[in-house]
Design a protein around this motif. Sequence first.
Motif, PDB file in Angstrom:
ATOM      1  N   ASP A 122       0.778  -1.314  -0.110  1.00  0.00           N
ATOM      2  CA  ASP A 122       0.033  -0.031   0.070  1.00  0.00           C
ATOM      3  C   ASP A 122       0.808   1.331   0.131  1.00  0.00           C
ATOM      4  OD1 ASP A 122      -2.651   1.036  -0.045  1.00  0.00           O
ATOM      5  OD2 ASP A 122      -2.177   2.009   2.074  1.00  0.00           O
ATOM      6  N   LEU A 123       1.867   1.197   0.936  1.00  0.00           N
ATOM      7  CA  LEU A 123       2.925   2.119   0.603  1.00  0.00           C
ATOM      8  C   LEU A 123       3.565   2.750  -0.631  1.00  0.00           C
ATOM      9  CD1 LEU A 123       5.101   2.429   3.901  1.00  0.00           C
ATOM     10  CD2 LEU A 123       2.824   3.330   3.467  1.00  0.00           C
ATOM     11  N   ALA A 124       3.791   1.398  -1.471  1.00  0.00           N
ATOM     12  CA  ALA A 124       4.198   1.382  -2.771  1.00  0.00           C
ATOM     13  C   ALA A 124       3.190   2.387  -3.531  1.00  0.00           C
ATOM     14  CB  ALA A 124       4.668   0.129  -3.311  1.00  0.00           C
ATOM     15  N   ASP A 125       2.044   1.955  -3.476  1.00  0.00           N
ATOM     16  CA  ASP A 125       0.906   2.427  -4.437  1.00  0.00           C
ATOM     17  C   ASP A 125       0.865   3.986  -3.870  1.00  0.00           C
ATOM     18  OD1 ASP A 125       0.235   0.116  -5.500  1.00  0.00           O
ATOM     19  OD2 ASP A 125      -1.418  -0.319  -3.952  1.00  0.00           O
ATOM     20  N   ALA A 126       0.925   4.378  -2.660  1.00  0.00           N
ATOM     21  CA  ALA A 126       0.945   5.754  -2.251  1.00  0.00           C
ATOM     22  C   ALA A 126       2.106   6.634  -2.992  1.00  0.00           C
ATOM     23  CB  ALA A 126       0.983   5.827  -0.738  1.00  0.00           C
ATOM     24  N   VAL A 127       3.256   6.039  -3.175  1.00  0.00           N
ATOM     25  CA  VAL A 127       4.188   6.780  -3.684  1.00  0.00           C
ATOM     26  C   VAL A 127       3.879   6.805  -5.227  1.00  0.00           C
ATOM     27  CG1 VAL A 127       6.777   6.368  -4.515  1.00  0.00           C
ATOM     28  CG2 VAL A 127       6.094   5.965  -2.079  1.00  0.00           C
ATOM     29  N   ILE A 128       3.449   5.585  -5.659  1.00  0.00           N
ATOM     30  CA  ILE A 128       3.105   6.075  -7.205  1.00  0.00           C
ATOM     31  C   ILE A 128       1.911   6.941  -7.604  1.00  0.00           C
ATOM     32  CG2 ILE A 128       2.116   4.676  -9.058  1.00  0.00           C
ATOM     33  CD1 ILE A 128       3.478   1.937  -7.864  1.00  0.00           C
ATOM     34  N   GLU A 129       0.977   7.060  -6.727  1.00  0.00           N
ATOM     35  CA  GLU A 129       0.049   7.959  -6.998  1.00  0.00           C
ATOM     36  C   GLU A 129       0.677   9.414  -6.701  1.00  0.00           C
ATOM     37  OE1 GLU A 129      -2.873   6.519  -4.319  1.00  0.00           O
ATOM     38  OE2 GLU A 129      -2.762   4.570  -4.919  1.00  0.00           O
ATOM     39  N   ALA A 130       1.522   9.616  -5.845  1.00  0.00           N
ATOM     40  CA  ALA A 130       1.870  11.045  -5.326  1.00  0.00           C
ATOM     41  C   ALA A 130       2.874  11.292  -6.715  1.00  0.00           C
ATOM     42  CB  ALA A 130       2.884  11.088  -4.126  1.00  0.00           C
ATOM     43  N   LEU A 131       3.607  10.438  -7.507  1.00  0.00           N
ATOM     44  CA  LEU A 131       4.405  10.817  -8.501  1.00  0.00           C
ATOM     45  C   LEU A 131       4.097  12.273  -9.349  1.00  0.00           C
ATOM     46  CD1 LEU A 131       6.424   7.497  -9.358  1.00  0.00           C
ATOM     47  CD2 LEU A 131       7.401   9.857  -8.360  1.00  0.00           C
ATOM     48  N   PRO A 132       2.863  12.162  -9.960  1.00  0.00           N
ATOM     49  CA  PRO A 132       2.524  13.293 -10.800  1.00  0.00           C
ATOM     50  C   PRO A 132       2.460  14.646 -10.115  1.00  0.00           C
ATOM     51  CG  PRO A 132       0.985  11.235 -11.255  1.00  0.00           C
ATOM     52  CD  PRO A 132       1.906  10.990  -9.963  1.00  0.00           C
ATOM     53  N   SER A 133       2.230  14.429  -8.789  1.00  0.00           N
ATOM     54  CA  SER A 133       2.091  15.724  -8.178  1.00  0.00           C
ATOM     55  C   SER A 133       3.422  16.231  -7.841  1.00  0.00           C
ATOM     56  CB  SER A 133       1.421  15.344  -6.611  1.00  0.00           C
ATOM     57  OG  SER A 133       0.159  14.772  -6.874  1.00  0.00           O
ATOM     58  N   ALA A 134       4.489  15.817  -8.306  1.00  0.00           N
ATOM     59  CA  ALA A 134       5.689  16.643  -7.776  1.00  0.00           C
ATOM     60  C   ALA A 134       5.876  17.727  -8.464  1.00  0.00           C
ATOM     61  CB  ALA A 134       7.036  15.479  -8.140  1.00  0.00           C
ATOM     62  N   VAL A 135       6.438  18.851  -7.766  1.00  0.00           N
ATOM     63  CA  VAL A 135       6.897  20.144  -8.282  1.00  0.00           C
ATOM     64  C   VAL A 135       7.873  20.473  -7.430  1.00  0.00           C
ATOM     65  CG1 VAL A 135       4.417  20.999  -8.810  1.00  0.00           C
ATOM     66  CG2 VAL A 135       5.474  21.363  -6.601  1.00  0.00           C
ATOM     67  N   SER A 136       8.722  21.609  -7.950  1.00  0.00           N
ATOM     68  CA  SER A 136      10.015  22.088  -7.237  1.00  0.00           C
ATOM     69  C   SER A 136       9.739  22.591  -5.856  1.00  0.00           C
ATOM     70  CB  SER A 136      10.645  23.116  -8.244  1.00  0.00           C
ATOM     71  OG  SER A 136      10.935  22.527  -9.266  1.00  0.00           O
ATOM     72  N   MET A 137      10.366  22.433  -5.151  1.00  0.00           N
ATOM     73  CA  MET A 137      10.480  23.074  -3.716  1.00  0.00           C
ATOM     74  C   MET A 137      10.709  24.729  -3.703  1.00  0.00           C
ATOM     75  SD  MET A 137      12.602  20.244  -1.474  1.00  0.00           S
ATOM     76  CE  MET A 137      12.780  21.102   0.217  1.00  0.00           C
ATOM     77  N   SER A 138      10.361  25.345  -2.658  1.00  0.00           N
ATOM     78  CA  SER A 138      10.666  26.643  -2.418  1.00  0.00           C
ATOM     79  C   SER A 138      11.417  26.629  -1.348  1.00  0.00           C
ATOM     80  CB  SER A 138       9.488  27.431  -2.766  1.00  0.00           C
ATOM     81  OG  SER A 138       8.655  27.254  -1.295  1.00  0.00           O
ATOM     82  N   SER A 139      12.048  27.873  -0.807  1.00  0.00           N
ATOM     83  CA  SER A 139      12.824  27.950   0.416  1.00  0.00           C
ATOM     84  C   SER A 139      11.903  28.263   1.557  1.00  0.00           C
ATOM     85  CB  SER A 139      13.716  29.199  -0.036  1.00  0.00           C
ATOM     86  OG  SER A 139      13.023  30.231  -0.052  1.00  0.00           O
ATOM     87  N   THR A 140      12.622  28.368   2.561  1.00  0.00           N
ATOM     88  CA  THR A 140      12.087  28.335   3.906  1.00  0.00           C
ATOM     89  C   THR A 140      11.603  29.402   4.587  1.00  0.00           C
ATOM     90  OG1 THR A 140      12.741  27.704   6.085  1.00  0.00           O
ATOM     91  CG2 THR A 140      14.401  28.493   4.977  1.00  0.00           C
ATOM     92  N   THR A 141      10.732  29.290   5.623  1.00  0.00           N
ATOM     93  CA  THR A 141      10.327  30.426   6.576  1.00  0.00           C
ATOM     94  C   THR A 141      10.444  29.880   7.968  1.00  0.00           C
ATOM     95  OG1 THR A 141       7.857  29.690   6.596  1.00  0.00           O
ATOM     96  CG2 THR A 141       8.616  31.567   5.033  1.00  0.00           C
TER      97      THR A 141
END
Length: 457
Positions: A414-433
């Motif tokens: 199930d964790l593997a499925d969660a990872v696969i489902e999340a992949l298309p949502s990846a976007v670049s990180m921004s910096s911190t606050t």
Amino acid sequence: MLNEITSFCDISFRLCPKLKTPKLNNYIILEGRHNSWYSSCEASAIQCTHSVDKCCNKTPLLSANHRLSKQNPVGKVFNSADVCTFTETASKSPSHATEDKIGVLLLNLGGPDTLNDVQAFLYNLFADPDIIRLPRLFRFLQLPLAQLISVLRAPKSKESYASIGGGSPLRKITDEQADALKMALEAKDVPANVYVAMRYWHPFTEEAVHQIKRDKITKLVVLPLYPQYSISTTGSSIRILQSLDDMHLSGLPVAVIQSWYQREGYIKTIVDLIEKELRRFPVPEEAMIFFSAHGVPVSYIEKAGDPYKDQMEECISLIMQELRSRGTNNFHTLAYQSRVGPVEWLKPYTDKVLVELGQQGVKSLLAVPISFVSEHIETLEEIDMEYRELALNSGIENWGRVPALNCTSSFITDLADAVIEALPSAVSMSSTTSISSDDDNVFDYVIKMLFGSVLQS
Ligand SMILES: C=CC1=C(C)c2cc3[nH]c(cc4nc(cc5[nH]c(cc1n2)c(C)c5CCC(=O)O)C(CCC(=O)O)=C4C)c(C)c3C=C
Ligand SMILES: [Fe+2]
């Protein structure tokens, strides 16, 4: 399946900070940075009228559990699977291409490998401003306080770690989970490297990020090993990750799975384990199912908008629904364990409830650790030794405990499925606050921290 996935970007949503008892479905959209979610409620510049249908004059409230697809003014879409994705306003990367080198970063708390590590581990833990949330004016006390508390608490902690073999099993189990997840992803034709980042002990987040850079990962999924989100766990780990301010990391498409307590595979695996343990009781249908979750201070929920309690209750309700659908109709209850220090924590407290249940004539009890997915000191020592003894002394005759999920194959799949489902949502990180905490009751808080019983419990 149901996840709450986000990506690092300059737009965020979080719980309405002014609601007295925030509910999961009471989100408002705020403009701000990702890593301040749930951590810095007073930073909100938006006035909230506390009303469900017109919460803010600037932005609409997302209600109805954001089950239906809705687009808000800042371009986010919430779909029917509690997944937060981005439209034109963020540079969303396409679903993973075969040339992508995928990484999965498992976030966990970490634990001392040996008794010699205990005090330094405790220092790291209490130095975390998401664990001891001092008002801004008193932040300069954070590190001296961490030093003091860690030194004073170390003997008791060492005793506990000594009783489970002289150290925490977390590193070994998390490494095994990482290996199992890598294999499960491979079996699903998604080859990936899986890394482990611990918050308070080795391998630290910096070490994991170093490996990710060395391996030239081009897409990363961040998966906290906490099913329910809390400021003190997932929130803290993500804050550290984002504060690294690393050039490579900030350009890397990243998807963060914020919480995943409602995933079907996770719920069904827990239910399988509960059913298996129930069968060991002389009269299975008479055993009380006793969920014991790690507690957090009440102020996290009531002042800082931590969704932990709501997510915990929803998780228990999903587990019970699944059990009922399989014809298991035992009574159940939820209590919170492992409180530390003088402040009020989530109630009811596990130790008190166990005594009450014994007094009320409950004879069979099945303990289910629910906030964490590996065996650790609080299952092996607190539940298996302290609570078991307390329960038996209080009149409970038959005691059982559901094992932690560890590497149970349906859970890892199930964790593997969660990872696969999340992949298309990846976007670049921004910096911190920076993060912040509540400034009221300043003196009260500091006096409690210095002179209260932090060191005893
Ligand atoms: C969901 C899980 C956890 C939450 C929420 C959490 C909050 C929290 N914890 C402390 C204080 C301590 N935690 C300690 C160890 C520890 N805690 C968790 C999980 C959650 N903590 C884990 C997995 C572990 C590591 C266990 C191991 O096997 O090594 C400790 C050290 C142990 C001890 O001395 O009791 C402390 C202290 C606070 C204050 C807090 C929320 C604010
Ligand atoms: Fe803890």
